[in-house]
Design a protein around this motif. Structure first.
Motif, PDB file in Angstrom:
ATOM      1  N   VAL B  39       5.853   7.142 -10.776  1.00  7.66           N
ATOM      2  CA  VAL B  39       5.464   6.225  -9.716  1.00  7.66           C
ATOM      3  C   VAL B  39       4.249   6.772  -8.967  1.00  7.66           C
ATOM      4  O   VAL B  39       3.236   6.097  -8.834  1.00  7.66           O
ATOM      5  CB  VAL B  39       6.652   6.018  -8.744  1.00  7.66           C
ATOM      6  N   TYR B  40       4.350   8.014  -8.553  1.00  4.13           N
ATOM      7  CA  TYR B  40       3.324   8.572  -7.665  1.00  4.13           C
ATOM      8  C   TYR B  40       2.236   9.263  -8.474  1.00  4.13           C
ATOM      9  O   TYR B  40       2.463  10.305  -9.078  1.00  4.13           O
ATOM     10  CB  TYR B  40       3.969   9.504  -6.646  1.00  4.13           C
ATOM     11  N   LEU B  46      -0.446   2.635  -7.608  1.00  6.97           N
ATOM     12  CA  LEU B  46      -1.436   2.615  -6.534  1.00  6.97           C
ATOM     13  C   LEU B  46      -1.928   1.178  -6.358  1.00  6.97           C
ATOM     14  O   LEU B  46      -2.082   0.696  -5.247  1.00  6.97           O
ATOM     15  CB  LEU B  46      -2.611   3.541  -6.862  1.00  6.97           C
ATOM     16  N   ASN B  47      -2.130   0.510  -7.475  1.00  7.10           N
ATOM     17  CA  ASN B  47      -2.535  -0.893  -7.443  1.00  7.10           C
ATOM     18  C   ASN B  47      -1.514  -1.732  -6.674  1.00  7.10           C
ATOM     19  O   ASN B  47      -1.859  -2.537  -5.812  1.00  7.10           O
ATOM     20  CB  ASN B  47      -2.675  -1.368  -8.891  1.00  7.10           C
ATOM     21  N   LEU B  48      -0.217  -1.503  -6.967  1.00  5.09           N
ATOM     22  CA  LEU B  48       0.851  -2.262  -6.322  1.00  5.09           C
ATOM     23  C   LEU B  48       0.855  -2.027  -4.817  1.00  5.09           C
ATOM     24  O   LEU B  48       1.099  -2.941  -4.037  1.00  5.09           O
ATOM     25  CB  LEU B  48       2.201  -1.845  -6.920  1.00  5.09           C
ATOM     26  N   GLU B 542      -4.846   7.613   8.485  1.00  6.85           N
ATOM     27  CA  GLU B 542      -4.188   8.848   8.073  1.00  6.85           C
ATOM     28  C   GLU B 542      -3.816   8.820   6.582  1.00  6.85           C
ATOM     29  O   GLU B 542      -3.921   9.827   5.899  1.00  6.85           O
ATOM     30  CB  GLU B 542      -2.928   9.043   8.941  1.00  6.85           C
ATOM     31  N   TYR B 543      -3.370   7.662   6.091  1.00  8.22           N
ATOM     32  CA  TYR B 543      -2.815   7.595   4.719  1.00  8.22           C
ATOM     33  C   TYR B 543      -3.591   6.645   3.823  1.00  8.22           C
ATOM     34  O   TYR B 543      -3.072   6.156   2.829  1.00  8.22           O
ATOM     35  CB  TYR B 543      -1.338   7.173   4.771  1.00  8.22           C
ATOM     36  N   PHE B 544      -4.856   6.406   4.165  1.00 11.98           N
ATOM     37  CA  PHE B 544      -5.633   5.415   3.430  1.00 11.98           C
ATOM     38  C   PHE B 544      -5.591   5.694   1.914  1.00 11.98           C
ATOM     39  O   PHE B 544      -5.778   6.820   1.455  1.00 11.98           O
ATOM     40  CB  PHE B 544      -7.099   5.419   3.891  1.00 11.98           C
ATOM     41  N   GLY B 545      -5.335   4.630   1.173  1.00 13.66           N
ATOM     42  CA  GLY B 545      -5.450   4.718  -0.287  1.00 13.66           C
ATOM     43  C   GLY B 545      -4.362   5.499  -0.972  1.00 13.66           C
ATOM     44  O   GLY B 545      -4.476   5.813  -2.154  1.00 13.66           O
TER      45      GLY B 545
END
Lengths: 1009, 617
Positions: B39-40, B46-48, B542-545
């Motif tokens: 998953v990670y 990432l797309n989802l 903080e968590y972009f992308g």
């Protein structure tokens, strides 16, 4: 009246025994037939007259005159069909066969000289489809007899070499060793092989000596030079420059990829010319054969070598064949059939980089010297481009060596049971051993644009051992007009396979290739492992061949198989097969119809089954994964396949109807067959819903059906042994395959490309209608069909609804993909022979009508038709404002990934073609000329293989061979593409970026001493 | 002996019996960690988590995997939408089942309580991912609720969202908090505090679900009441309490001093990172993906390729000036997802004080032709000026400059020029789907380049982040915004994060040291009243992308509001005229479709199958 026991051997003119010949006391009902070795024994009055009859030979009558031994040589009746067909556990006269069997003699097979029998078999037999899955030397094509029937179990036919199931590599058999090849197609014929014969059976009989034959030495050889049949149609410099300009024109004036890196306008390199070389194919076969009164032998040695037009590709085979057959006393006979081979295969370079290399690059430096390493840059890519020169220069920097050793042996003993006439016991012991070793080495920076790309090396090895023990009881007797042949069998088979492999990166000791892998650091191991599997099969079989008066024929078989692969309680299965035949031509009422020489109706029904699933599927399986906790490495496990305690057999039921005929003194002969095979309880790795937490379970689910029509015709158009003669043979066949149901009533499984009502092998993709043009109706809605679309983009069929104004209610999307059936309408082969005096001319060819040919060269998965100018492109007729009816889209238009949108649809072509595979002109020296030499016979011939292709739209466009050259890897990924295809069933071979087909010019010599 | 021939004796493979041994159970735990990789770091996860939100939209080389999720009319989000929508569904259940197997077999093999707690952590973690993505999911996989499934069952019944939270996620995570050790058993293994963070987030998410401020439908239908009788505020408070507890009892974790250090690859597996899917450059086998040339298949980490535009077409003086390199600013370009303009004009409007813009994106593409073997010492770039290797070739301007002259099509990639600068420049509010800033934070990192370009086509060998210590502050702040109270206000919590964001030690865009402390200015800029929009903006910075955005917007039901349109120029590199694209985000989109494969594999009636699917699909 005196009664004497007369015995003897019936042979043909060359001394070969004739089994099954009738020996009848004239004017009585007393008769017998000869055994497998042509021997007979009969009681007759001492003044009686014996009549010896065998189909295809001129009958002889001989008075007994008190003699106890009468050896008879029957002269061939060239007007008659003389074929003896190997049917498994025995032979049968073709006239008596009730199942569907095609028989091909070794001499005919070798009219197309090739590395393996499959290539030679292509187009030879109706219903037998051979498709090439690689153009590399030593690669074995895929065989499908009457289509595919199983979804995920094996669809390969069983190959039986000299009576023993063959488990070796398909290139292990030297085609020049083959005396005859018999293909059992329907269930009534294959039933004797039970579960292993569900996909058809190919029986290969290697050459043997004959009793009483003087020792002869045969030497066959040929040498062929291989030239590229057609280069892949890539663009030249001017075309690529034009393409980039056209991309810019469609893209607001900016090229997507321009002249950059090492590209210069002055260059126009044809990289294919820099790579290809002349290949060769050569063979030497020597054999000695002969026989004594009680035995025969045949020993042969063979050497075969083939290289392709791509440097570094080679295949070498050394083969040894030995056959011994010896009678010991009157009752006992034993023998040995042994085939041993050693192969060496190498393939070191692909051609994708060559095809994609920009012609604006040059392999020469400014001073005109060949660049040491062809590492060149374009705007977006760093490419290493393979060339002949580079492959030679690299030398041991890149080595691939696959060694295969196989030995396949059948030892038999046969005992006549003295107190029951016609009864014998035979023991067959088959012992096979095969070992394979694959070494691979690539030095640091070798064949890579990055000079510090890590070196890599691997070593893989495997051993396979099989044994088969067969106990046979054979009873063969003629009671007047009744002929009975019974075979009872008990056999056990066992196969064990194990393997070991290791692969590393960063090999410190490059000169050691793969022989010093331990020098690498343990963390540089990229793969390692061992494996094992064992399977076993126990079988009981009984078969009765019965015929009455050569008119009414019956074959009945029953077989029981027990397989280790299936669940306890479901390991055993018993199935029947029966077929009947009626030789109408032998009926008294046909006596007056002189032009009918043969007319036989056949019908058969049989069940077979298939257990071709991976061993241990019943038991369930754990998946193994690797992980790192920082620098700590660990291995994890999870259940990925549940046990299935109910796993049972997959069944096929086949109905087969056939008509065999011979008219006008058999100058026109042939057969027609229709069959229908229904396969039930298909073994399938059944996907469980994700919510089960376990991926799959192997299960019996789903049904398929195959229907087909097969026609074979042979005509003797002119027949003058001293003058001009002309024979023609043609076969045509169809096979319609359909999935009739899937698991739990589901009617489609998009992930596996299985659709009820469609064949197993399908294309599931958009349907390309053409290109979008301003003049098209509906063009004003382009943006509703294709947001961001442009004129000249690929137009695919829209299957949705329309708004009242005629605009679509949705955009074109995945819902518009449809199932496309690539099955040809019909396919077949032909061969013709013209002879005049000592000259003969043979032509062998194959053809296909309709169907879809998939070429990944043109589709998006090949990355060679990007139409962006990034790399070299296939030279295609693409859309421009002044060329709007092109097949290919506007370059630089709407993209999906790196390819034109719907680029996958560009790879589908009409699959029709007619291909002449070989033309051979031969000259046989006169016996009178040879009389004073050592030679008994001498033949010289010249052949051209793959001379031309006709009626192929794909060939017309591309110049390429329409026969496929690429298959799929063991993991289902497609070969010779840049990215995998998921819209084409894995069972469909393709034309991809593999070594090009070659046109071979061959000179050959056959001598007998 | 003949009978033995048809008896199987498996060798060379493991059968499920191995799972009832101690080694088997331990191997099961390792699998639970390894399963995170599916998953990670998986490109399509990432797309989802990103495409269709305010963080990413479809880029020039997008295909249907991306169009479907962008909801902008080019695709059609449906149960067959590729692997993206199926990623959590396909991977969570085997992990859940394996965890249940460990928990069941643990006692028999004498497994330590803390190891059982690891299994419970992962069972809950996977259920939490599922329930956020698809709504209610089955607790019974075939052999009973939360039981190890050993049957080849082909039916399934979905539980409701509150059932999944209260029967599976909360009890398992509460046990995990109680029994996990303070410090990890192995690098990256889960701890008490990691369990606290996930549990706090689960409480927070469930609180929102109960509240349902915008009336978004759930499925299977269930009243928005808690079986235990608690209201949303109870769960917001629980989330707050647990997060604050986590802050106060950090164990081995802490907030790093500089945001830059959170993502600079040399510092991976640091003290702020609480959970990640690890990868390694040291061994291809244990990395699970090819180090030389990898596909995007599981378990390869290739996520950042999707958001990397094809910078390799940058050409100066006929030289490919910026080549594929296995380094954090470069990597393999797939150009599948692009950040819309608002990312730079709104979310990261502050680029000077706040180090997070600089520590998130690749803002200057620098020449590396020397590493590719081109000996040219300099190339003539913008304004006829010379640039040397290491100099910026194309830069994105922090501040809008109306004077940029794009007519030069600089670098062959649409760069413009402004007087005096040798690099080509692009205004961030004039970017297009073809060329845009890359995502530096997740970029490629290798130590084996040997001074050259290395192996940029290999799978990324960095751990992919899942949860960081900083999130305690943002979870607590969000809970505080929703009414939770305690020792810290939302402002207190947010300001910890913002103060850290003001700390500079290195300028990534300029590639030079930059020692600055803007903490005070950052705190001063924090609004007096923190609302949910501000928390979400902080989360994006903080968590972009990192794949969290869709989940954040769905939890807070702000997706439609934030992402219904976006602005970016077209597919051509030279296109600098932004256009507005509208998305159609329907309430039913707040649940992803159940993958068609699941439906196909069910042995149930058509009506039951239809009822199994989320409404709207």
């Amino acid at each position: 009246q005196n009664t004497v026991t007369v015995s003897g051997t019936v042979t043909d003119a060359s001394g070969t025994p004739i089994p099954g010949a009738s020996v009848i006391v004239q004017n009585t009902t007393n008769g017998t037939s000869t055994d497998f070795d042509g021997n007979y024994q009969i009681e007759a009055a001492s003044n009686a007259t014996l009549e010896f009859r065998y189909l295809g030979f001129i009958s002889q009558t001989i008075a007994v005159n008190g003699q106890s031994t009468l050896n008879v040589q029957l002269a061939e009746d060239t007007q008659q069909l003389d074929e003896v067909v190997v049917i498994g556990y025995g032979t049968q006269r073709k006239e008596s066969v009730t199942g569907s069997v095609v028989s091909i003699k070794g001499d005919n097979l070798n009219e197309v000289q090739s590395a393996n029998f499959q290539q030679a078999l292509q187009g030879r037999a109706a219903g037998v489809n051979i498709s090439s899955t690689s153009s590399r030397p030593g690669a074995a094509p895929q065989i499908r007899i009457r289509g595919t029937r199983s979804l995920s179990a094996d669809n390969n036919p069983l190959i039986v070499l000299n009576g023993i199931p063959f488990s070796g590599g398909l290139s292990d058999i030297n085609p020049n060793d083959i005396a005859s090849l018999d293909i059992l197609k329907d269930a009534s014929a294959t039933a004797i092989y039970g579960s292993r014969g569900a996909n058809g059976v190919i029986l290969i009989t290697t050459k043997s000596g004959t009793k009483g034959q003087k020792a002869t030495i045969t030497y066959n050889t040929y040498y062929a030079s291989k030239e590229v049949f057609a280069k892949f149609p890539m663009m030249n410099a001017a075309q690529l420059i034009q393409l980039r300009a056209d991309v810019a024109a469609n893209n607001g004036g900016t090229p997507l990829f321009g002249l950059a890196g090492d590209e210069y306008l002055g260059n126009d390199t044809d990289w294919q010319d820099e790579l290809y070389k002349t290949g060769l194919q050569t063979a030497h076969d020597v054999s000695i054969q002969g026989g004594t009164e009680n035995g025969s032998y045949n020993v042969g040695l063979g050497y075969f070598k083939e290289t392709s037009v791509v440097p570094g590709d080679s295949f070498d085979r050394y083969s040894l064949r030995a056959q011994i057959d010896q009678n010991v006393g009157k009752l006992f006979r034993f023998g040995l059939n042994s085939v041993t081979n050693f192969n060496k295969t190498s393939s070191i370079v692909g051609i994708y980089q060559t095809l994609g290399a920009s012609p604006l690059l040059s392999p020469y430096d400014a001073d005109g010297n060949y660049l040491e390493s062809v590492r060149l840059q374009t705007q977006a890519d760093d490419a290493w481009i393979p060339t002949r020169d580079e492959v030679n220069r690299i030398g041991k920097g890149r080595v691939n060596e696959q060694l295969d050793f196989g030995t396949y042996n059948n030892i038999y003993g046969e005992l006549q049971i003295p107190w029951v006439d016609g009864l014998k016991y035979r023991l067959n012991v088959g012992l096979n051993f095969r070992s394979a070793r694959d070494g691979n080495f690539t030095g640091q920076g070798v064949f890579n644009y990055n000079p510090i790309n890590p070196s890599s090396a691997s070593y893989n090895s495997s051993i396979q051992k099989d044994y088969v023990i067969e106990n046979q009881l054979i009873y063969d007797k003629t009671f007047g007009k009744h002929q009975v042949n019974f075979v009872g069998l008990f056999s056990s088979q066992n196969t064990e396979f194990d393997n070991v492999g290791l692969a590393v990166r960063n090999v410190p000791d490059e000169t050691s290739l793969w022989y010093n892998l331990d020098a690498a650091l343990s963390e540089d191991i990229t793969d390692y492992g061992t494996g094992y599997s064992a399977t076993g099969l126990l079988s009981y079989m009984a078969r009765v061949l019965y015929q009455f008066d050569n008119r009414y024929l019956l074959t009945a078989t029953v077989r029981s198989d027990g397989s280790s692969r299936l669940a306890p309680g479901r390991k055993w299965v018993t199935y029947p097969a029966v077929s009947v035949g009626w030789n109408i031509a032998n009926e008294p009422f046909m006596d007056k119809v002189g032009w009918v020489n043969q007319l036989k109706l056949r019908a058969g029904y049989g069940e077979t089954s298939n257990q071709a699933i991976a061993p241990y599927s019943v038991q369930g399986r754990l998946g193994q994964v690797n992980y790192n906790f920082g620098d700590t490495f660990a291995t994890g496990y999870f259940v990925n396949q549940l046990p299935n305690p109910d796993l049972g057999w997959e069944f096929s039921e086949t109905y087969n109807y056939g008509l065999d005929f011979g008219f006008f003194n058999n100058r026109l002969s042939g057969s027609a067959e229709y069959y229908i095979t229904k396969t039930n309880d298909i073994l399938l790795g059944l996907g469980l819903p994700s919510t089960a937490g376990v991926g799959s379970v192997t299960s019996n689910i789903g049904n398929t059906e195959n229907k087909g029509l097969e026609i074979a015709l042979n005509g003797i158009i002119f027949d003058n042994p001293d003058g001009f003669s002309w024979d023609v043979g043609v076969n045509v066949y169809t096979n319609r395959n359909e999935i009739t149901s899937l698991a739990s009533g589901q009617d489609r499984d998009e992930g596996n490309l299985w659709f009820v009502g469609s064949p197993i092998n399908v294309i599931f993709d958009y349907e390309r209608l053409g290109l979008w043009n301003e003049s098209d109706p509906g063009f004003e809605y382009l943006d509703q069909y294709e947001p961001g679309g442009n004129e000249g983009m690929i137009r695919v069929r829209y299957t949705g609804d329309f708004n009242p104004d005629g605009s679509p209610t949705r955009v074109i999307g995945a819902d518009d993909r449809i199932v496309q059936d690539p099955t040809p309408d019909f396919l077949g082969g032909f061969n013709t022979r013209l002879a005049y005096k000592n000259f003969d001319l043979n032509v062998v060819g194959a053809f296909q009508s309709g169907g879809i040919l998939v070429s990944t060269l043109y589709s998006s998965s090949g990355y060679l038709n990007l139409l962006t100018g990034r790399r070299n492109n296939v030279d295609v007729d693409y859309w421009t404002p002044s060329n709007t009816d092109a097949r290919y889209p506007a370059p630089g238009g709407i993209q999906s990934g790196d390819n034109p949108k719907y680029g996958s649809t560009l790879g589908y072509f009409d699959g029709s073609y007619l291909k002449v595979r070989a033309m051979t002109l031969g000259y046989n020296f006169d016996q009178s000329t040879l009389k004073d030499t050592w030679f008994k016979s001498l033949r010289l011939y010249a052949t051209v293989q793959n001379p031309f292709v006709l009626f192929s739209p794909f060939h017309d466009e591309s110049g390429l061979d329409p026969e496929t050259n690429s298959g799929v890897n063991a993991d289902g990924t497609r070969q010779n593409v840049a990215v995998n295809t998921n819209n084409i069933s894995t069972g469909i071979p393709t034309v991809g970026a593999n070594a090009p087909t070659s046109r071979n010019f061959m000179l050959g010599l056959n001598v007998t001493f | 002996c003949t009978k033995d021939i048809i008896e199987e004796e498996p060798r060379g493979v493991f059968t499920p019996e191995f799972f009832s041994t101690e080694l088997g159970v331990q191997g099961g735990l390792t699998y639970l960690y390894q399963n995170l990789r599916n998953v990670y770091g998986f490109a399509y996860f990432l797309n989802l988590g990103e495409t269709g939100t305010d963080e990413y939209c479809a880029a020039q080389s997008a295909d249907n995997n991306f169009y479907d999720l962008d909801l902008a009319g080019q695709g059609n989000l449906r149960p067959e939408s590729g692997f993206s929508i199926g990623t959590p569904w396909g991977n969570a259940f085997p992990a859940i089942n394996t965890a249940s197997g460990i928990i069941e077999n643990a006692a028999a093999v004498g497994l330590d309580e803390s190891l059982i707690a690891e299994a419970k952590f992962f069972r809950a973690f996977n259920y939490f991912l599922l329930v956020q993505t698809y709504g209610g999911v089955p607790l019974d996989l075939g052999s009973g609720e939360l039981a190890f499934n050993s049957s080849a069952v082909r039916t399934s019944v979905r539980n409701t969202v509150p059932e999944v939270y209260t029967r599976a996620i909360f009890p398992d995570l509460e046990d995990a908090v109680a029994n996990l050790p303070e410090s990890p058993r192995l690098t990256g293994a889960v701890t008490k505090n990691a369990a606290r963070l996930i549990l706090a987030k689960a409480y927070l998410t469930y609180g929102w679900w109960l509240e349902n401020p915008n009336g978004i439908p759930t499925y299977p239908e269930a009243p928005r009441t808690d079986p235990d009788g608690n209201g949303p505020s109870y769960y917001f408070q629980q989330a707050y309490n647990l997060a604050v507890q986590g802050i106060n009892n950090p164990g081995p974790y802490r907030l790093l001093d500089y945001f830059y250090d959170v993502h600079v690859a040399t510092n991976d597996r640091h003290e702020e990172m609480m959970l990640y899917a690890d990868r390694t450059e040291e061994s291809q086998i244990y990395n699970g993906a090819d180090l030389g040339f990898s596909g995007t298949e599981n378990p390869a980490n290739t996520a950042v390729w999707m958001v990397t535009s094809n910078y390799t077409t940058i050409s100066v003086d006929g030289v490919a000036a910026v080549q594929r390199e296995a380094a954090q600013s470069y990597g393999r370009p797939w150009t599948r997802m692009a950040p819309p303009i608002s990312v730079f004009t709104e979310t990261f409007a502050e680029k000077d004080l706040d180090s997070r813009y600089d520590g998130t994106f690749v803002t200057s593409y620098r020449g590396n032709w020397d590493k590719g073997g081109d000996p040219s010492p300099t190339l003539t770039a913008a304004n006829g000026l010379e640039i040397a290797p290491g100099d910026a070739v194309v830069s994105f301007l922090d501040d809008y400059d109306p004077a940029v002259d794009y007519s030069v099509n600089g670098g062959n990639i649409g760069g413009g020029q402004i007087p005096g600068r040798s690099d080509y420049v692009i205004n961030l509010n004039e970017i297009n789907r073809r060329f845009y800033p890359g995502l530096w934070k997740l970029g490629t990192y290798r130590t084996d380049n040997g001074g050259g370009l290395g192996s940029p086509n290999g799978a990324i060998t960095r751990p992919f982040p899942i949860a960081k210590f900083s999130e305690f502050y943002l979870v607590a702040a969000e809970a505080a915004v929703k009414g939770a109270t305690g020792s810290f206000t939302a402002n207190d919590l947010i300001n910890v994060i913002r103060a850290r964001a003001g700390m500079w030690r290195f300028d990534n865009g300029e590639q030079q040291e930059r020692i600055e402390d803007n903490s005070a200015a950052m705190v001063a800029a924090t609004p007096a009243v923190i609302d949910i929009d501000y928390v979400l903006a902080e989360r994006s910075r903080e968590y972009f992308g990192e794949g969290m955005r869709w989940y954040d917007l769905v939890r807070t039901q702000k997706w439609t509001e934030y992402a219904s349109s976006y602005e970016i120029a077209g597919n051509d590199a030279a296109d600098h005229n932004p256009e507005t694209t509208n998305r159609t985000i329907e309430p039913y989109h707040y649940l992803r479709p159940i993958p068609q494969g699941q439906i196909d594999d069910l042995n149930m009636s058509e009506a039951e199958k239809a009822a199994y699917q989320n409404p709207g699909y």
